[in-house]
Design a protein around this motif. Structure first.
Motif, PDB file in Angstrom:
ATOM      1  N   GLN A 185       0.841  -1.193   0.000  1.00 36.85           N
ATOM      2  CA  GLN A 185       0.000   0.000   0.000  1.00 36.85           C
ATOM      3  C   GLN A 185       0.881   1.250   0.000  1.00 36.85           C
ATOM      4  OE1 GLN A 185      -3.476  -0.474  -0.071  1.00 36.85           O
ATOM      5  NE2 GLN A 185      -2.723  -2.559  -0.337  1.00 36.85           N
ATOM      6  N   VAL A 186       0.482   2.260  -0.784  1.00 38.55           N
ATOM      7  CA  VAL A 186       1.195   3.529  -0.844  1.00 38.55           C
ATOM      8  C   VAL A 186       0.177   4.640  -0.633  1.00 38.55           C
ATOM      9  CG1 VAL A 186       2.609   5.076  -2.251  1.00 38.55           C
ATOM     10  CG2 VAL A 186       2.920   2.595  -2.434  1.00 38.55           C
ATOM     11  N   SER A 187       0.472   5.527   0.311  1.00 36.64           N
ATOM     12  CA  SER A 187      -0.378   6.674   0.599  1.00 36.64           C
ATOM     13  C   SER A 187       0.385   7.937   0.215  1.00 36.64           C
ATOM     14  CB  SER A 187      -0.722   6.692   2.090  1.00 36.64           C
ATOM     15  OG  SER A 187      -1.415   7.871   2.424  1.00 36.64           O
ATOM     16  N   VAL A 188      -0.206   8.773  -0.637  1.00 35.13           N
ATOM     17  CA  VAL A 188       0.433   9.994  -1.120  1.00 35.13           C
ATOM     18  C   VAL A 188      -0.362  11.195  -0.622  1.00 35.13           C
ATOM     19  CG1 VAL A 188       1.143  11.294  -3.171  1.00 35.13           C
ATOM     20  CG2 VAL A 188       1.233   8.784  -3.197  1.00 35.13           C
ATOM     21  N   ARG A 189       0.320  12.130   0.061  1.00 31.72           N
ATOM     22  CA  ARG A 189      -0.306  13.359   0.579  1.00 31.72           C
ATOM     23  C   ARG A 189       0.411  14.554  -0.023  1.00 31.72           C
ATOM     24  NH1 ARG A 189      -3.709  10.488   0.828  1.00 31.72           N
ATOM     25  NH2 ARG A 189      -4.399   9.257   2.560  1.00 31.72           N
ATOM     26  N   SER A 190      -0.342  15.446  -0.657  1.00 33.80           N
ATOM     27  CA  SER A 190       0.228  16.533  -1.451  1.00 33.80           C
ATOM     28  C   SER A 190      -0.034  17.912  -0.863  1.00 33.80           C
ATOM     29  CB  SER A 190      -0.360  16.502  -2.869  1.00 33.80           C
ATOM     30  OG  SER A 190      -0.106  15.260  -3.466  1.00 33.80           O
TER      31      SER A 190
END
Length: 156
Positions: free
Chosen positions: A99-104
């Motif tokens: 799982q990969v979580s990306v926060r921008s």
């Protein structure tokens, strides 16, 4: 098992493991589908009743903390009702297994046809499918399915 099958199965196992990318065998039957470092391109399914679609690129770079990456996203949103927006965003990605979580965070609005529009940072939740593909969801002002593909540096 016959004495004939043991060496054949052993050779098949060695051939299988030898064909895997370096670091792919983790132990206890787990496999690491890929490291997510590098350049990716992405595209959402249509959203806002089919009137919008987002495409873009993401570059994931190493971070000193394990399982953490620094990144940059350039998102291009095309909507029939208000045109095209191009947004450069910095981001942080965290990996938990597959799982990969990306926060921008928005860094720059490069282009927009709707100057009064409030653009919300583009976050993603992704599952690594293979070394070349991640699939998941855009989680922003809207939610939409998204596919990430590893970008291939071509020769021009």
């Amino acid at each position: 098992m016959s004495n004939y099958l043991r060496p054949v199965l052993g050779l098949m196992f060695i051939a299988l493991v030898a064909g895997l990318p370096a670091g792919a065998v983790k132990g206890k039957g787990e496999t690491d589908k890929s490291d997510v470092l590098g350049n990716w391109s992405f595209q959402t399914k249509p959203y806002r009743e089919g009137q919008c679609v987002m495409t873009g690129t993401m570059n994931l770079s190493p971070h000193p903390d394990e399982g953490l990456y620094t990144c940059e996203i350039t998102a291009v949103e095309m909507c029939t009702m208000w045109g095209r927006s191009v947004v450069r965003q910095s981001c942080e990605a965290r990996r938990f297994g597959d799982q990969v979580s990306v926060r921008s965070t928005i860094e720059e609005m490069i282009e927009t046809k709707a100057p009064d529009m409030v653009y919300v940072p583009d976050n993603f939740t992704l599952t690594i499918q293979s070394p070349e593909r991640m699939f998941g969801a855009l989680v922003s002002a809207v939610t939409a399915p998204v596919e990430f593909r590893r970008a291939n540096d071509g020769i021009s």
